[in-house]
Motif scaffolding. Structure first.
Motif, PDB file in Angstrom:
ATOM      1  N   ARG A  92       0.821  -1.198   0.000  1.00 53.00           N
ATOM      2  CA  ARG A  92       0.000   0.000   0.000  1.00 53.00           C
ATOM      3  C   ARG A  92       0.861   1.256   0.000  1.00 53.00           C
ATOM      4  O   ARG A  92       2.002   1.254   0.465  1.00 53.00           O
ATOM      5  CB  ARG A  92      -0.930   0.017   1.207  1.00 53.00           C
ATOM      6  N   LEU A  93       0.295   2.322  -0.526  1.00 56.08           N
ATOM      7  CA  LEU A  93       0.999   3.597  -0.599  1.00 56.08           C
ATOM      8  C   LEU A  93       1.056   4.237   0.782  1.00 56.08           C
ATOM      9  O   LEU A  93       0.022   4.459   1.419  1.00 56.08           O
ATOM     10  CB  LEU A  93       0.276   4.517  -1.586  1.00 56.08           C
ATOM     11  N   LEU A  94       2.264   4.548   1.243  1.00 53.98           N
ATOM     12  CA  LEU A  94       2.464   5.149   2.561  1.00 53.98           C
ATOM     13  C   LEU A  94       2.645   6.659   2.491  1.00 53.98           C
ATOM     14  O   LEU A  94       2.371   7.364   3.461  1.00 53.98           O
ATOM     15  CB  LEU A  94       3.688   4.532   3.250  1.00 53.98           C
ATOM     16  N   GLY A  95       3.136   7.164   1.361  1.00 49.97           N
ATOM     17  CA  GLY A  95       3.363   8.594   1.236  1.00 49.97           C
ATOM     18  C   GLY A  95       3.899   8.952  -0.130  1.00 49.97           C
ATOM     19  O   GLY A  95       4.491   8.117  -0.816  1.00 49.97           O
ATOM     20  N   TYR A 117       5.941   2.387  -0.803  1.00 50.18           N
ATOM     21  CA  TYR A 117       4.947   1.341  -0.572  1.00 50.18           C
ATOM     22  C   TYR A 117       5.492   0.256   0.365  1.00 50.18           C
ATOM     23  O   TYR A 117       6.677  -0.061   0.340  1.00 50.18           O
ATOM     24  CB  TYR A 117       4.576   0.661  -1.890  1.00 50.18           C
ATOM     25  N   ALA A 118       4.579  -0.313   1.154  1.00 48.59           N
ATOM     26  CA  ALA A 118       4.915  -1.494   1.960  1.00 48.59           C
ATOM     27  C   ALA A 118       3.627  -2.246   2.264  1.00 48.59           C
ATOM     28  O   ALA A 118       2.530  -1.679   2.206  1.00 48.59           O
ATOM     29  CB  ALA A 118       5.629  -1.105   3.243  1.00 48.59           C
ATOM     30  N   ASP A 119       3.756  -3.510   2.605  1.00 43.91           N
ATOM     31  CA  ASP A 119       2.609  -4.340   2.944  1.00 43.91           C
ATOM     32  C   ASP A 119       2.343  -4.263   4.448  1.00 43.91           C
ATOM     33  O   ASP A 119       3.271  -4.353   5.256  1.00 43.91           O
ATOM     34  CB  ASP A 119       2.889  -5.791   2.530  1.00 43.91           C
ATOM     35  N   ASP A 120       1.076  -4.098   4.816  1.00 46.58           N
ATOM     36  CA  ASP A 120       0.706  -3.986   6.233  1.00 46.58           C
ATOM     37  C   ASP A 120       1.216  -5.177   7.033  1.00 46.58           C
ATOM     38  O   ASP A 120       1.776  -5.017   8.133  1.00 46.58           O
ATOM     39  CB  ASP A 120      -0.816  -3.908   6.380  1.00 46.58           C
TER      40      ASP A 120
END
Length: 274
Positions: A92-95, A117-120
């Motif tokens: 997901r987009l974090l910033g 991006y990183a996965d929760d």
């Protein structure tokens, strides 16, 4: 130890067909079916001539359903560059931020917009146990959280979208040589020239970067840095030091965009408490 892997060229993906509307649906479906048959025939000939397995074309209904809804995206406000809110691998987009540079210390140029991006689940698996006792507000002000995100084996992607129309691949090499090189020295000392050269050598002169081009730099499992240009993987390097040095440009001390780093920090904190 640096491990290099250079894959074969990827086959470009065709864009999804537009969904038919109103009274024209029958004609549109018929035309799409004819096009699918033509593609299937072309693939069959190609497969036979090369000796490779012949791929089966997707059914018509699958193409129509993909066009029904556009993927959600976020926009970098200064440049208008858009970023999908979720990457293809579920991250997901974090910033979102902006990389700027100056010419002769006078004129400022917007070079590229970027999204991190990183996965929760990956973030929670690596960080939640250590930070479970902290509130969201405490985590937002905890610099150690970002240091752990840089240090640990958490898959992350930085997506760069070129916004400067005259950017050359040579300029990209030079910029990374300077910025990544300074981080390599920061974390690894002076003996990092070979590692730096193995990274910048991936950006070969044959690649063109017109405005809108996308470069993705991903830390995969086991600290493998994967480099993709316009969706094609052009190289990968296994190095914890290189992965950390690259990500530090965007979320570490003295980042390219301080506001983007703050947003990323805040979103990581919220994910850990969700």
């Amino acid at each position: 130890m640096v491990s290099l892997r250079f894959p074969t060229a990827a086959i470009p993906r065709l864009p999804p067909s537009q969904a038919p509307n109103g009274v024209a649906i029958a004609a549109t479906v018929a035309a799409a079916a004819a096009a699918a048959a033509a593609v299937a025939a072309s693939l069959t000939l190609t497969g036979k001539s090369t000796g490779r397995p012949v791929p089966h074309p997707a059914p018509l209904w699958a193409s129509l359903s993909l066009a029904d809804a556009a993927a959600p995206s976020s926009v970098e406000p200064r440049t208008g560059a858009t970023f999908p809110t979720e990457a293809a691998v579920g991250r997901r987009l974090l910033g979102i931020g902006l990389r700027k540079t100056s010419v002769l210390g006078l004129k400022s140029i917007d070079v590229y917009a970027f999204g991190v991006y990183a996965d929760d689940n990956d973030l929670k698996q690596q960080l939640k146990e250590k930070y479970s006792k902290f509130s969201v507000s405490e985590l937002k002000g905890n610099g150690e959280l970002i240091n752990d995100a840089l240090e640990r084996d958490i898959p992350m992607t930085v997506r760069l979208q070129i916004v400067y129309g005259r950017l050359s691949i040579r300029s990209v090499r030079s910029a990374f040589e300077k910025s990544v090189g300074s981080r390599l020295q920061k974390f690894g000392g002076q003996d990092t020239k070979e590692l730096l050269q193995s990274f910048v050598a991936v950006f070969k002169d044959e690649y063109k970067l017109p405005k809108g081009s996308v470069i993705e730099l991903s830390r995969e499992s086991n600290h493998v840095l994967k480099i993709c240009i316009e969706g094609e993987e052009v190289g990968s390097i296994q190095s914890k030091l290189l992965c950390k040095s690259l990500l530090d440009l965007y979320i570490g001390d003295d980042p390219f965009d301080e506001n983007a780093k703050d947003d990323i920090h805040e979103n990581i904190a919220s994910i850990l408490k969700s």
